[in-house]
Scaffold this motif. Structure first.
Motif, PDB file in Angstrom:
ATOM      1  N   SER A  37       0.833  -1.185   0.000  1.00  0.00           N
ATOM      2  CA  SER A  37       0.000   0.000   0.000  1.00  0.00           C
ATOM      3  C   SER A  37       0.881   1.252   0.000  1.00  0.00           C
ATOM      4  O   SER A  37       1.852   1.327   0.751  1.00  0.00           O
ATOM      5  N   GLY A  38       0.548   2.196  -0.871  1.00  0.00           N
ATOM      6  CA  GLY A  38       1.292   3.452  -0.905  1.00  0.00           C
ATOM      7  C   GLY A  38       2.539   3.413  -1.761  1.00  0.00           C
ATOM      8  O   GLY A  38       3.292   4.387  -1.805  1.00  0.00           O
ATOM      9  N   LYS A  41       1.320   2.318  -7.081  1.00  0.00           N
ATOM     10  CA  LYS A  41       0.703   1.531  -8.152  1.00  0.00           C
ATOM     11  C   LYS A  41      -0.474   2.259  -8.784  1.00  0.00           C
ATOM     12  O   LYS A  41      -0.563   2.370 -10.013  1.00  0.00           O
ATOM     13  N   SER A  42      -1.380   2.740  -7.955  1.00  0.00           N
ATOM     14  CA  SER A  42      -2.579   3.390  -8.497  1.00  0.00           C
ATOM     15  C   SER A  42      -2.224   4.646  -9.271  1.00  0.00           C
ATOM     16  O   SER A  42      -2.777   4.905 -10.345  1.00  0.00           O
TER      17      SER A  42
HETATM   18  N1  LIG Z   1      -3.715  13.482  -3.721  1.00  0.00           N
HETATM   19  C1  LIG Z   1      -2.581  13.110  -3.108  1.00  0.00           C
HETATM   20  N2  LIG Z   1      -1.834  14.032  -2.443  1.00  0.00           N
HETATM   21  C2  LIG Z   1      -0.675  13.693  -1.826  1.00  0.00           C
HETATM   22  N3  LIG Z   1      -0.186  12.443  -1.823  1.00  0.00           N
HETATM   23  C3  LIG Z   1      -0.869  11.483  -2.462  1.00  0.00           C
HETATM   24  C4  LIG Z   1      -2.101  11.757  -3.141  1.00  0.00           C
HETATM   25  N4  LIG Z   1      -2.557  10.613  -3.702  1.00  0.00           N
HETATM   26  C5  LIG Z   1      -1.655   9.660  -3.369  1.00  0.00           C
HETATM   27  N5  LIG Z   1      -0.635  10.182  -2.636  1.00  0.00           N
HETATM   28  C6  LIG Z   1       0.514   9.443  -2.124  1.00  0.00           C
HETATM   29  O1  LIG Z   1       1.142   8.770  -3.184  1.00  0.00           O
HETATM   30  C7  LIG Z   1       1.619   7.513  -2.770  1.00  0.00           C
HETATM   31  C8  LIG Z   1       1.209   6.440  -3.761  1.00  0.00           C
HETATM   32  O2  LIG Z   1      -0.197   6.339  -3.787  1.00  0.00           O
HETATM   33  P1  LIG Z   1      -0.955   5.200  -4.628  1.00  0.00           P
HETATM   34  O3  LIG Z   1      -2.395   5.455  -4.494  1.00  0.00           O
HETATM   35  O4  LIG Z   1      -0.398   5.132  -5.989  1.00  0.00           O
HETATM   36  O5  LIG Z   1      -0.550   3.907  -3.815  1.00  0.00           O
HETATM   37  P2  LIG Z   1      -0.944   2.393  -4.122  1.00  0.00           P
HETATM   38  O6  LIG Z   1       0.313   1.678  -4.389  1.00  0.00           O
HETATM   39  O7  LIG Z   1      -2.006   2.326  -5.132  1.00  0.00           O
HETATM   40  O8  LIG Z   1      -1.502   1.923  -2.706  1.00  0.00           O
HETATM   41  P3  LIG Z   1      -2.783   0.995  -2.351  1.00  0.00           P
HETATM   42  O9  LIG Z   1      -2.326  -0.416  -2.444  1.00  0.00           O
HETATM   43  O10 LIG Z   1      -3.079   1.377  -0.945  1.00  0.00           O
HETATM   44  O11 LIG Z   1      -3.864   1.330  -3.295  1.00  0.00           O
HETATM   45  C9  LIG Z   1       1.077   7.272  -1.373  1.00  0.00           C
HETATM   46  O12 LIG Z   1       2.137   7.438  -0.451  1.00  0.00           O
HETATM   47  C10 LIG Z   1       0.056   8.350  -1.192  1.00  0.00           C
HETATM   48  O13 LIG Z   1       0.084   8.794   0.141  1.00  0.00           O
END
Ligand SMILES: Nc1ncnc2c1ncn2[C@@H]1O[C@H](COP(=O)(O)OP(=O)(O)OP(=O)(O)O)[C@@H](O)[C@H]1O
Ligand SMILES: [Mg+2]
Lengths: 276, 320
Positions: A37-38, A41-42
């Motif tokens: 998480s974080g 990826k997204s």
């Molecule tokens: N709007 C935003 N403003 C500031 N930081 C952000 C924002 N959106 C995401 N982040 C940060 O960017 C990083 C990556 O986020 P992302 O959503 O891509 O993670 P992820 O790998 O998809 O996690 P998950 O498995 O929880 O979905 C995270 O540390 C998050 O806190």
């Protein structure tokens, strides 16, 4: 049609959350992105769509079918979204429109990009719902998301994303929010459809045990970087990076909590699921 | 749905009854005496007693309340203590001015609040968007009287810089000269509309800003809408019921605003009548007028609740 990502960097202010990553999804290939998480990826998938939050600064290059997507006008990107690139999001409870009927929203991509008659749309809707194995598809047309189960909604989200026959499918944890037993069915339907279309696939998950089911190649992300990449079986059999090892252990722990294959895992978000 | 409507109507009636009791009680604690106003300052105590007896003001409070309520049930709002004219007739006549004024005010507030609210949400991260929302913040906070005075100074005939629109009175001929009648309502309705519209603007803006982060709005963009289209076409309808309910909540302050501008613009409507009647301690008339106005607000609430139920499938239960 291939997707080529080079030097992609995403930052919020001076906080860099995706850090100079590069990868390729060749035509017809299936690539997984795995990470905690974080790890970014997204945001990586949203960057392909041009849908990162406005406050995010995206630099580097994303080429789709030879065309540079980074910096492209939203109007032009909208012409790609839903037509040649389809996306399935994570949470079926919130990803569907609460105030429009299933029949309407499942055909949105068609209506946004093509000029079809009402009868054609209806027929395509029924066919799409049938393809995701919803029984009596016609009965879903007039219903609303809140009247459906999580699994049914996610099938609809899949039908909706694939209805226009996209050449690349982005799937951001499409089954994470579902119960394990439901998960298997939804994943199978999804797989069959992707195979049928012959499209490329970029599949995001934090559950490494899903990878062999959906991808041949995978990237492991950690804190915005790609720490390891290679064929899925190699990543699982001979993980090199501690992060990959950690993800495998997490998956094993989850499997153990669940029992062998038939356990009732608590829905995500309750804290009961194991994420290391 | 029918069941819901019935329950909601019952609530409406209950609201009316409670209001009637409240209004009645409040007016009895108001200092001042209708008999004194009618009899004049030189009236002897005997004369005052006579007057009180003639109008039933010597009876016990519950008896007075009871007979007022009984009259209401038969559609009889009573008679003015001062002029003896049936209150219903007078209210009906005043409505010919007040209802169009309220309707026009509502129209202006929606025309100002909804499109500007959408624009300020869509352009929220630009200088213009920030400026618009600061202006709205300011406008929502100013008293309607000020807005009215400002409009008179800027646009009013006689007193204004531009002398565009009438700012005092209503044509004696009423609606038989629709153009003139309508023109005299524009500035007062604008005064109410600007202030109420600013409140609606802020609400539409914040509802849309919230929608910006909603998953299904992102889904809509991922299916081929531009970000802006997704926000407006998919984000706004979801916020519809919430926006409707704010409009309903604003109905009360809109009616109060109308009463205020009627006095300011010398319009002979319900508001001006109310001000005179309070001065005269014309108790029954004030009672009935206030009840009608509150009833109007409650009615708007009722209609909005039913409408929002109709447009929002989540609020309807299965099978409805
Ligand atoms: N709007 C935003 N403003 C500031 N930081 C952000 C924002 N959106 C995401 N982040 C940060 O960017 C990083 C990556 O986020 P992302 O959503 O891509 O993670 P992820 O790998 O998809 O996690 P998950 O498995 O929880 O979905 C995270 O540390 C998050 O806190
Ligand atoms: Mg994610």
């Amino acid at each position: 049609m291939s997707l080529e990502v080079n030097d992609l960097t995403i930052a919020f202010g001076d906080q860099v959350v995706v850090d100079h990553i590069g990868f390729e999804v060749p035509d017809g290939a299936r690539v997984g992105i795995i990470g905690q998480s974080g790890s970014g990826k997204s945001l990586t998938t949203l960057a392909v769509l041009g849908l990162t939050p406005r406050s995010a600064r995206v630099t580097g290059s994303i080429r789709w079918n030879g065309r540079e997507l980074v910096g492209l006008a939203d109007k032009v990107l909208a012409g790609i979204r839903g037509r040649t690139i389809g996306t399935v999001f994570q949470d079926p409870m919130t990803a569907l429109d609460p105030v429009r009927t299933i029949g309407k929203q499942v055909t949105d991509a068609l209506r946004n990009h093509y000029d079809l008659s009402k009868a054609e749309l209806r027929e395509r809707a029924i066919r799409a719902l049938d393809q995701v194995k919803l029984e009596d598809p016609e009965s879903f047309l007039g219903r609303y998301p809140h009247q459906l189960s999580g699994g049914q909604r996610q099938r609809i989200a899949i039908a909706q994303a694939l209805i226009a026959g996209p050449r690349l499918i982005l799937a951001d944890e499409p089954t994470t929010a579902l119960d394990v037993t439901v998960q298997a069915g939804v994943l199978q339907v999804f797989n069959e459809l992707v195979t049928g279309l012959g499209s490329s696939l970029l599949f995001v998950t934090h559950d490494i045990s899903l990878l062999p089911l959906v991808a041949e190649q995978a990237l492991v992300m950690e804190a915005g970087r790609i720490v390891e990449r290679g064929p899925v079986h190699q990543l699982i059999d001979r993980p090199q990076d501690p992060v990959t090892v950690g993800l495998i252990e997490a998956a094993l722990a989850t499997a153990w909590v669940d029992g062998p294959g038939e356990g009732e895992r608590a829905p995500s978000g309750t804290g009961a699921e194991v994420r290391v | 749905m029918t069941q819901y409507v019935l329950r909601r109507v019952a609530l409406f009636v209950l609201g009316l009854v409670l209001t009637s009791a409240l209004v009645f009680a409040l007016l009895r604690v108001l200092p001042g005496d209708a008999a004194q106003v009618m009899g004049g300052v030189k009236a002897t105590p005997e004369r005052l007693d006579q007057i009180r007896a003639a109008y039933g003001l010597d009876r016990s409070l519950p008896a007075q309340y009871g007979s007022w309520l009984a009259g209401l049930l038969h559609g009889d709002l009573g008679q003015s203590l001062i002029t003896g004219v049936p209150i219903k007739d007078e209210i009906t006549q005043k409505f010919a001015l007040t209802l169009p004024l309220a309707g026009l005010s509502l129209l202006f507030s929606l025309l100002i609040g909804v499109p500007l609210g959408i624009a300020s949400a869509v352009y929220y991260d630009t200088k213009l968007g920030g400026f618009a929302s600061a202006v709205a913040q300011g406008l929502a906070a100013i008293p309607i009287v000020w807005a009215g005075l400002l409009l008179i100074i800027l646009l009013g005939k006689g007193a204004g810089l531009l002398e565009l629109l009438p700012s005092q009175g209503f044509p004696r001929t009423g609606w038989s000269e629709p153009g003139r009648a309508f023109a005299s309502l524009i500035l007062p309705a604008l005064a109410v509309g600007i202030v109420e519209g600013a409140v609606i603007l802020r609400f539409v803006r914040s509802a849309l800003l919230e929608a910006r982060g909603q998953d299904h709005v992102r889904t809509a963009a991922a299916l081929g809408l531009t970000r802006r289209q997704a926000l407006i076409r998919r984000g706004l309808p979801g916020a519809g019921p919430a926006i409707l309910s704010v409009v309903a909540l604003q109905a009360a302050s809109l009616i109060v605003g109308v009463v205020v501008v009627e006095a300011l613009f010398a319009l002979p409507g319900m508001g001006s009548m109310l001000v005179t009647d309070v001065g005269n301690r014309d108790l029954i008339k004030v009672q009935s007028t206030v009840l009608v106005l509150v009833g109007l607000v409650l009615l708007i609430g009722l209609l909005v609740d039913i409408a929002s139920r109709l447009i929002d499938p989540r609020q309807r239960r299965a099978g409805e």
